[in-house]
Motif scaffolding. Structure first.
Motif, PDB file in Angstrom:
ATOM      1  N   ALA A 144      -9.474  31.062   9.430  1.00 45.20           N
ATOM      2  CA  ALA A 144     -10.730  31.369   8.748  1.00 45.20           C
ATOM      3  C   ALA A 144     -11.005  32.856   8.863  1.00 45.20           C
ATOM      4  O   ALA A 144     -10.878  33.434   9.947  1.00 45.20           O
TER       5      ALA A 144
ATOM      6  N   LEU B 248       0.850  -1.201   0.000  1.00 44.45           N
ATOM      7  CA  LEU B 248       0.000   0.000   0.000  1.00 44.45           C
ATOM      8  C   LEU B 248       0.882   1.245   0.000  1.00 44.45           C
ATOM      9  O   LEU B 248       1.777   1.382   0.826  1.00 44.45           O
TER      10      LEU B 248
ATOM     11  N   PRO C  85       3.190  16.327   2.728  1.00 46.42           N
ATOM     12  CA  PRO C  85       3.789  17.575   2.227  1.00 46.42           C
ATOM     13  C   PRO C  85       4.268  18.452   3.381  1.00 46.42           C
ATOM     14  O   PRO C  85       3.877  18.234   4.535  1.00 46.42           O
ATOM     15  N   THR C  86       5.119  19.407   3.067  1.00 49.99           N
ATOM     16  CA  THR C  86       5.584  20.323   4.120  1.00 49.99           C
ATOM     17  C   THR C  86       4.424  21.184   4.594  1.00 49.99           C
ATOM     18  O   THR C  86       3.581  21.605   3.810  1.00 49.99           O
ATOM     19  N   ARG C  87       4.369  21.404   5.867  1.00 50.31           N
ATOM     20  CA  ARG C  87       3.240  22.162   6.442  1.00 50.31           C
ATOM     21  C   ARG C  87       3.400  23.642   6.187  1.00 50.31           C
ATOM     22  O   ARG C  87       4.491  24.196   6.287  1.00 50.31           O
ATOM     23  N   ARG C  88       2.263  24.227   5.870  1.00 52.37           N
ATOM     24  CA  ARG C  88       2.279  25.690   5.784  1.00 52.37           C
ATOM     25  C   ARG C  88       1.787  26.226   7.114  1.00 52.37           C
ATOM     26  O   ARG C  88       1.385  25.479   7.998  1.00 52.37           O
TER      27      ARG C  88
ATOM     28  N   LEU D  25     -13.393  35.068   9.334  1.00 55.89           N
ATOM     29  CA  LEU D  25     -14.781  35.252   9.746  1.00 55.89           C
ATOM     30  C   LEU D  25     -14.942  36.688  10.215  1.00 55.89           C
ATOM     31  O   LEU D  25     -14.014  37.268  10.787  1.00 55.89           O
TER      32      LEU D  25
END
Lengths: 294, 429
Positions: free
Chosen positions: B409, B395, B401-404, B411
């Protein structure tokens, strides 16, 4: 006769096979008579109660009373095996199945009292009274003339009541016995054939294992990602985010995606916090003025 | 002198003493069992258990019982008045009646009167216990129906199905004993075991009886009618106060009765574990009987502390597809052996030799049987020990991926600020 003697007599009748010498089987002893006059009315009351009870479960319970009384009567009449088998088989198994079915039907289903067939009651009454007359007449004839023959011998010789029943059943009445069991087995097999349904037929429910295997053979063994509920909002319309921050396409609900924006306007406003907020002060009507006072 | 003859000339006062004695024994055993169960289960779970009321906490169940009696008796609006009242009574009475045929000890002298410690000895004694247990189920079934609420009804339905299924297995397990003892009278069955207990002679029957007695008394792991995690309290959900206490009592008395019957049928009843002449006389029998019964009661507790509750379909499968067929095959085998024995064609050593040869041939034949062909399914999925598929070994897990920096949000801030100020003002007012 004193009460103590009577009780002892009663106990002597209750243990017939142990003491065959004390009570001759063809004589109705006091204990037997007392037992009869208690159990007879009880079984009659049970039968009448079964007929007249409105509720089906109550009917069944009255019938149980009759069966129990009959069972005890058999015991008093020196047939303990028959008595207990009556209780175990009829009261314990058959009536239990009746109750089982009645419960599945539901507890509030009472008899309908609407007359469907015209003149049914009159015809039933006439026929019933006639039949009762015939039965009572013939039974009375039979009972006044018939004496039990060989009861004492059967209960005392050759291993007693139970052993003699077993012997008669497996020697003299073997063929009838086997025939009855064949009939019952046929009935059971017939019921099974009628009730059997092929689970692998069309439109049938799949088992848990079949579902899992199907899923594993497909292109996605894992489960779909859930929506991003509670991450930033509490709406199921919120998509799940992948680690890089992009939206996970599989988490989008097809149902919500096809819904027009107008229909979701309320929910959007709710999530955004721009919707109408419930205010407890609005109930009294005095809250705004208070705030104004300040 | 047989037990029946011994009992036949009992004066009425001895019978009364025995009735009261049996009642007291069962009630005291119930109080003791509740405490014992709580203490043993507590020990199994590494905690002390009840230890406050009375010496070492042994009066806890008495205190609980008294408290229960003074609680409010609630009858639901939808309940069927009479049946709701009748159900606990029906479940309680047969439990006590069944004990009347159990031989507690052999011949003893009670206040100068020679008698046997048994209330009544019927030629069909074993059937009395079965009949009583089948009447007792009415209590459970009717309580579920009369409560007028769904959980008790489900519990009652389960109970009805459960008892009907397990009573068959129980009855079949008794057949073997009756074949060997030539009698259904409980005292004769005990006498028949004076040389060898039936637990040795009829071990399969014993195993089936023990399993079905747990099923019959609705005890863990077969306590499906009152499964707390699924049905709240099952059939007694709507019951309170003394009515609930009666159900409680009936359950424990039933446990004692089936344990006593197991002792009578398979463990030699009141006879001493070893063949001592003196140990088998008089009141010693009471000691052995109680000790053996306590062994079975401990088994109940042990099972409860060890096993998880079974699923309903597994439970039914065990009853119908395992216990009943095994019983039937075993009865046929026992009948065959007895028929051969009775015909007198074989001595014991000859018989054992034949048995051994037949067994050996069967084992050899089983070795000749070809292994079952495992179907080669091209789409087959690898399977775990539990039988469920595992993900393929190759599997491919995508690389993370590299974190941003997390996206905040956007709001509108306004409403939040308004709420905050409102709350602040509320505090001032």
């Amino acid at each position: 006769m004193s009460l103590l003697n009577l009780a002892q007599d009663f106990l002597a009748v209750a243990q017939p096979a142990t003491e065959p010498a004390t009570a001759a089987p063809d004589v109705v002893t006091t204990g037997e008579a007392v037992a009869f006059w208690i159990l007879g009315p009880l079984s009659l009351a049970g039968a009448l109660g079964m007929l007249f009870a409105r509720n089906a479960v109550h009917s069944a319970l009255w019938l149980v009373l009759t069966m129990l009384s009959l069972g005890v009567l058999y015991m008093v009449q020196q047939a303990p095996f028959l008595g207990f088998v009556q209780i175990i088989v009829y009261t314990g198994a058959i009536m239990m199945l009746f109750l089982f079915v009645l419960m599945l039907v539901g507890r509030d289903s009472s008899d309908s009292i609407v007359e469907v067939l015209r003149g049914q009651r009159l015809a039933a009454a006439v026929l019933g009274v006639g039949f009762a007359g015939l039965v009572v007449g013939s039974l009375a004839q039979a009972f006044t003339r018939v004496d039990s023959v060989g009861l004492a011998a059967v209960n005392s010789s050759g291993g007693g009541n139970v052993a003699n029943i077993g012997e008669a059943l497996f020697t003299k009445y073997l063929f009838v016995f086997e025939l009855t069991s064949a009939l019952l087995i046929t009935a059971a097999v017939g019921a099974m054939v009628l009730a059997y349904s092929d689970r692998h037929g069309k439109g049938e429910k799949k088992t848990q294992r079949e579902l899992v295997e199907e899923r594993f053979k497909g292109d996605r063994p894992g489960s779909l990602p859930g929506p991003g509920v509670f991450a930033t909002a509490n709406s199921v319309a919120t998509p799940a985010l992948l680690p890089d921050g992009s939206v996970a396409e599989e988490s989008l609900s097809a149902l919500i995606e096809t819904t027009t924006k107008e229909r979701l306007a309320d929910d959007v406003a709710d999530v955004a916090g721009t919707a109408h907020q419930a205010d407890a002060h609005a109930l009294t009507g005095s809250a705004p003025s208070k705030e104004g006072d300040k | 002198m047989t037990t029946a003859e011994l009992l036949a000339d009992d004066p009425i006062w001895i019978i009364l003493i025995k009735v009261v004695g049996i009642f007291a024994f069962l009630v005291v055993m119930t109080l003791f069992m509740i405490n014992w169960e709580r203490k043993v289960v507590a020990r199994m779970q590494q905690r002390p258990g009840p230890n406050r009321v009375g010496p070492n906490g042994w009066l806890q169940s008495l205190a609980d019982g008294l408290k229960l009696a003074f609680k409010e008796d609630i009858r639901p609006v939808l309940a069927d008045k009479w049946v709701f009242f009748l159900a606990p009574v029906i479940s309680c009475i047969p439990a006590f009646v069944a004990f009347s045929v159990i031989p507690i000890a052999g011949e003893v002298s009670l206040f100068g009167e020679k008698t046997s410690l048994q209330l009544v000895d019927l030629p069909v004694g074993v059937l009395v216990v079965l009949a009583c247990s089948s009447i007792g189920v009415y209590g459970i079934v009717l309580s579920g129906w009369a409560s007028g609420s769904p959980y008790p009804l489900l519990g009652a339905l389960r109970s009805a199905a459960q008892v009907i299924s397990y009573e068959i297995a129980m009855g079949l397990s008794i057949v073997g004993v009756v074949m060997f003892s030539h009698s259904m009278s409980t005292s004769d069955i005990v006498q028949a075991q004076s040389n060898l207990w039936f637990v040795v002679l009829l071990f399969p029957s014993f195993a089936i009886y023990v399993i079905s007695m747990v099923g019959e008394t609705n005890r863990a792991p077969f306590d499906l009618p009152e499964a707390e995690s699924e049905l709240v309290g099952g059939f007694h959900t709507e019951y309170s106060s003394l009515k609930f206490a009666l159900f409680f009592l009936a359950e424990y008395v039933n446990m004692v009765t089936v344990s006593a019957l197991a002792t009578t049928l398979f463990l030699g009843g009141y006879q001493a574990p070893w063949g001592g002449e003196f140990m088998n006389t008089g009141w010693w029998g009471l000691l052995w009987f109680v000790a053996k019964t306590l062994f079975f009661l401990f088994l109940f507790i042990w099972l409860r502390g060890t096993l998880p509750r079974m699923r309903y379909d597994q439970f039914m499968r065990l009853g119908w597809k395992v216990l009943v067929p095994i019983s039937l095959v075993w009865i046929v085998a026992v009948a065959l052996v007895r028929a051969l024995n009775n015909s007198g064609g074989f001595s014991q050593s000859q018989f054992l030799t034949i048995f051994g040869v037949v067994l050996g041939v069967l084992v050899l034949l089983s070795l000749l049987l070809p292994d079952r062909k495992v179907e080669e399914d091209p789409n087959a999925v690898p399977i775990t020990g539990g039988g469920y598929p595992v993900p393929p070994l190759d599997l491919e897990v995508p690389k993370a991926p590299t974190r941003r920096t997390p996206v905040v949000a956007r709001l509108p801030k306004e409403p939040v600020a308004v709420t905050a100020s409102k709350e602040a003002s509320d505090g001032d007012v």
